[in-house]
Scaffold this motif. Structure first.
Motif, short mmCIF file in Angstrom:
data_model
loop_
_atom_site.label_atom_id
_atom_site.label_comp_id
_atom_site.label_asym_id
_atom_site.label_seq_id
_atom_site.Cartn_x
_atom_site.Cartn_y
_atom_site.Cartn_z
N CYS A 165 10.20 9.77 3.99
CA CYS A 165 10.22 10.26 5.52
C CYS A 165 10.02 9.48 6.62
N GLN A 166 10.07 8.06 6.13
CA GLN A 166 9.42 7.35 7.47
C GLN A 166 10.54 7.09 8.40
N GLN A 209 4.73 4.78 1.96
CA GLN A 209 4.44 4.95 0.47
C GLN A 209 5.86 4.83 -0.08
N CYS A 210 6.39 6.26 -0.44
CA CYS A 210 7.52 6.26 -1.03
C CYS A 210 8.47 6.03 0.11
N GLY A 211 8.42 6.35 1.41
CA GLY A 211 8.98 5.78 2.36
C GLY A 211 10.08 6.59 2.73
N CYS A 266 5.12 14.30 5.83
CA CYS A 266 5.03 13.27 4.72
C CYS A 266 4.44 13.85 3.69
N ARG A 267 5.24 14.14 2.41
CA ARG A 267 4.72 14.40 1.27
C ARG A 267 3.49 13.42 0.78
N CYS A 268 3.74 12.16 0.99
CA CYS A 268 2.83 11.36 0.52
C CYS A 268 1.52 11.24 1.30
#
Ligand code: FES
Ligand code: FES
Lengths: 153, 724
Positions: A100-101, A96-98, A132-134
């Motif tokens: 953490c990815q 999503q926001c990316g 992952c906050r998202c």
């Protein structure tokens, strides 16, 4: 002090004070920004890199402790598992926001390197430290399993 | 020319001086405009190069919710290109051209409005571009434009075909059509197609995505701020003698507003280290000094007094006639947003004497105006480059432009020869931030002998988010801040005898909207009370709710998601050893119902096995992004109610980093199964609406598993629930 790092297959000379976390050497000195800062206290996993292939939190790895170990960042990934995971991540639109990815991928590469067919529970156990906050967890789980499939061919 | 991140990391439009462009925009009044260059009156939403490249200019920032895919989808659909033939750039900051139609003349992203306010604009721009290209080709080929079409980026006509790029120059000399014909939804290929992928997944999976945190401007300095231990303390003096021993430390300086001391350094680690060594003397005479208990007792006693506002301006229902009543008092603590990317932005001086801000900027117009004021510059001398943002959940959109102002104040103290990058640590984020305000509710429901509701007395007390901000006029009417009561006063349930009282309590520390704003607490109360009332009436929670969802389309849509979630989630048929909870809520124009299935119980440990969700958000533009937003919204809602709160001890925040504000983890939650209602209604929000029903559905499931333990104070882990 000057330190030589084995980074992504190259020897890189850096000037850093003892006690400096590897994270900040990678990001600020070497300008490899795929490795992220999320907490600085080893509690989110955004900064995950590999030392000799094992995932570690670079925010809590001091530069003087790295020694001769091979450091791999997201930019230096070059393995079947990494390619499969990145393909799966795009197929399933995991990010999503990316933010953490990179860390998720680095941890997942570590898992698939030692366990080519992890169960959902094994994935959860291994990925627990990567926040992952998202809340993309469901897709992370599916992404790791899809990558395992891709690797099997 | 804007140089922004694109899918392939190009610097769009700058490569070849020879590239010509067709730019097409649509004004707030719906009028189209087009031309060959970025004229002042033109707000291009799409830019087509003579080399055939198509770029959607996205007026919303991308913090994960998907507008950088969604808005290009609208353009691609109407123009006739594939998703792999379109890329995106973020629009410059210009409220004249890129306003959010839901916000007036203000550019910004929030309130789950990105798709809703852009849907017609971006489709119209794509359709206008298509018509202009077709007109240019028709003229050249001497055929009627109606014989031509665009498919996969090719203009096709009888026996002919050409890339759209070939007609860009000719098309850009034409007048924009006033009312371009939009596609019939039956012909949509991309809108509603669940196979459409995000345009930003690849860069976010290989480390090349550039967030503001990743920016290294040449010769930049890092600035971190030493803030007072309690909100609103003032820096009086400092001693940096120990900081001087940190290699890379440059200097420290008290911010002009005394809100902290800026510590400048050559790199981030040196800045953090030097800040640790810095000694500051604070004036704490005006600082926040309340404790959480005091904030709570202010709210609780307000609930006992006569409310300031009678929100529905009606008489309460006949509680005295009730056969049975049920009553509950709820408390919701302060919450932090904690986006994954800590706050940061960079400021530099431009050659023409202006200022350039690089930021994952949610509300460009706010910091734009603030910076113009701080640097005493005309509005047009300030520019903002919007970068990817690592989450927000509301935090990057403050009415005060708090962190951008901090960066500006840190920059104004320098000689401006070096760019300044302001960086927040996670500790800064949790201790010095803005919080979802604490709220309390007290609800009494009266049922008649048939178990039907005859009175619903609802009191709310808490701190208004909007009063005293530039958004007051949007949200506050007759003294009532709608964001304090939304989801209760405007519930689609037709509740007989409902009355709503509101009392504002004094502000505690800094407050801010948090993913889904007032619905973060109102949905919880409504849906836990619905369950309690159903149980008191001896009725099934699903049937009980549906009885109050009869009426017009508003009720039908809410009932629709409720039935779908119940069906897909096997409502009433929980697996052996499991319990279910149900909740439904409307927010930001969208209807969402969720069934949570848990195993275990409050005492021995609850495990969240499965969540089933049904959403009605009108036309589902990008179904898979909608599913992702429901998944993420559910996780965000559940993670916080499980175990998170911000507490104050004599004004000091007691949570410092993730170990004290534990995020939802992968092993906390099982599968989430999302179903989308097919709809022809205008699209509504998806970034927030998944969040509100998640917590009450979990609470109701736990209650079913745990002898009717209705959890009325949050977080759950502090109020009798353990999780396994
Ligand atoms: S930044 Fe290293 S674990 Fe969070
Ligand atoms: S995708 Fe946003 S934090 Fe994981």
């Amino acid at each position: 002090m000057t330190i030589t790092l084995q980074l992504n297959g190259d020897a890189r000379e850096v000037d850093a004070e003892p006690g400096t976390p590897l994270l900040w050497v990678i990001r600020d000195e070497l300008k490899l920004t795929g490795t992220k800062f999320g907490c600085g206290v080893a509690s989110c996993g955004a900064c995950t890199v590999h030392l000799d292939g094992d995932p570690v939190r670079s925010c809590q790895t001091m530069i003087e402790d790295v020694g001769e170990a091979q450091v791999t960042t997201i930019e230096g990934l070059d393995s079947k598992a990494a390619a499969a995971l990145q393909q799966a991540w795009v197929e399933l639109d995991v990010p999503q926001c990316g933010y953490c990815q990179s860390g998720q991928i680095m941890s997942a590469v570590g898992l698939l390197t030692v366990n080519q067919n992890p169960t959902a529970e094994e994935i959860d156990d291994h990925m627990y430290g990567n926040a992952c906050r998202c809340a993309t967890y469901q897709r992370i789980r599916a992404g790791v399993q899809r990558a395992a499939e891709i690797m099997e061919g | 020319m804007n140089t922004q991140i694109t899918r392939r990391g190009f610097l769009a439009g700058s490569a070849a001086g020879a590239t010509a462009f067709l730019l097409v925009g649509v004004g707030a009044n719906g009028a189209t405009a087009a031309g060959p260059a970025e004229a002042k009156a033109l707000n291009p939403f799409v830019k087509i190069g003579s080399d055939g490249t198509v770029t959607a200019i996205v007026k919303h920032f991308e913090k994960g919710q998907g507008p950088a895919t969604g808005l290009p989808t609208l353009i691609a659909e109407e123009l006739g290109v594939r998703m792999d033939q379109i890329r995106y750039e973020f629009a410059p900051s210009n409220p004249e051209l890129y306003a959010n139609l839901a916000f007036g003349k203000f550019q910004g992203t929030g309130g789950s409005t990105a798709m809703a306010n852009s849907f017609m604009q971006y489709r119209t721009a794509g359709a206008a571009a298509r018509e202009m290209l077709l007109m240019a080709a028709a003229k050249d080929w001497s055929v009627d434009a109606s014989k031509l079409s665009i498919e996969d980026g090719l203009i096709k006509g009888p026996g002919k075909s050409a890339s759209i790029g070939e007609f860009v120059i000719a098309a850009s000399a034409l007048e924009a059509p006033t009312a371009p014909k939009l596609k019939d939804p039956a012909d949509f290929k991309l809108i509603g197609n669940s196979k459409v992928r995000r345009l930003d997944s690849e860069i976010k999976s290989n480390g090349t995505a550039m967030y503001a945190m990743d920016l290294h401007l040449p010769n930049q300095m890092i600035a971190v701020i030493k803030r007072p231990p309690r909100k609103d303390g003032l820096a009086m003096s400092f001693d940096d003698s120990s900081s001087n021993s940190v290699k890379g430390f440059i200097r420290a300086a008290i911010l002009p507003n005394k809100a902290g001391v800026a510590v400048y350094a050559e790199n981030t680690w040196a800045a953090f280290r030097a800040r640790e060594e810095l000694e500051v003397e604070w004036d704490m005479s005006k600082a926040e000094n309340r404790s959480s208990e005091q904030i709570k007792s202010e709210i609780m006693s307000a609930l006992e007094a006569k409310p300031t506002y009678n929100v529905l301006k009606n008489e309460p229902g006949p509680m005295e006639k009730a056969e049975k009543t049920v009553e509950k008092t709820f408390y919701f603590p302060l919450l932090a947003h904690a986006p994954m990317e800590p706050l940061n932005c960079s400021i530099e001086a431009t050659e023409d004497g202006g200022i350039l801000l690089h930021d994952g900027c949610q509300f460009p117009t706010g910091p734009h105006s603030a910076l113009a004021q701080i640097f005493n510059l005309p509005f047009e001398k300030v520019q903002i480059k919007t970068m990817l943002a690592g989450g927000s959940f509301g935090r990057r959109a403050t009415p005060t432009a708090d962190y951008q102002v901090e960066a500006a104040l840190a920059f104004i103290l320098t000689d401006r020869s070096r760019p300044v990058k302001l960086v927040w640590s996670r500790e800064d984020d949790l201790t010095g931030g803005y919080y979802r305000p604490a709220f309390g509710h007290k609800v009494k429901v009266g049922l008649d002998s048939k178990g039907d509701i005859i009175a619903w007395e609802h009191r709310i007390a808490g701190q208004s988010i909007m009063k005293g901000t530039p958004f007051e006029s949007f949200s506050v009417h007759d003294g009532v801040d709608h964001s304090s009561v939304e989801g209760v006063s405007d519930t689609p349930y037709r509740i007989p005898g409902q009355s709503v009282g509101l009392t504002d309590t004094p502000k505690a520390t800094s407050l801010l909207w948090w993913r889904s704003v007032g619905h973060t607490h109102t949905a919880y109360v409504m849906e836990v009370m619905m369950d309690l009332a159903a149980k008191t009436a001896g009725k099934d929670p699903l049937a009980f709710r549906l009885a109050y969802l009869k009426g017009d389309k508003n009720q039908d849509r809410m009932a629709g998601v409720l039935k779908l979630a119940a069906e897909k989630g096997n409502w009433g048929k929980a697996a052996e050893g499991r319990s279910q909870g149900l909740a439904v809520h409307k927010s930001f124009g969208s209807y969402v119902a969720e069934v949570v299935e848990v195993s275990g119980n409050a005492e021995d440990g609850v495990k969240i096995e499965k969540v089933t969700c049904a959403v009605d958000c009108g036309i589902a533009v990008n179904p898979d992004i909608i599913k992702a937003q429901m998944e993420g919204g559910i996780g965000y809602g559940i993670g916080h109610v499980m175990r998170d709160q911000i507490t104050l001890a004599d004004g000091e925040v007691e949570q410092f980093n993730f170990p004290d504000y534990e995020p939802l983890r992968i092993n906390d939650i099982g599968a989430i199964d999302v179903h989308i209602i097919s709809s022809a209604e205008a699209p509504t929000g998806v970034g927030e609406p998944g969040t509100p029903p998640a917590a009450p559905a979990l609470a109701n499931a736990i209650s079913a598993a745990s002898n009717d333990l209705h959890i009325a104070s949050l977080p759950m882990s502090e109020n009798g629930v353990s999780f396994s």
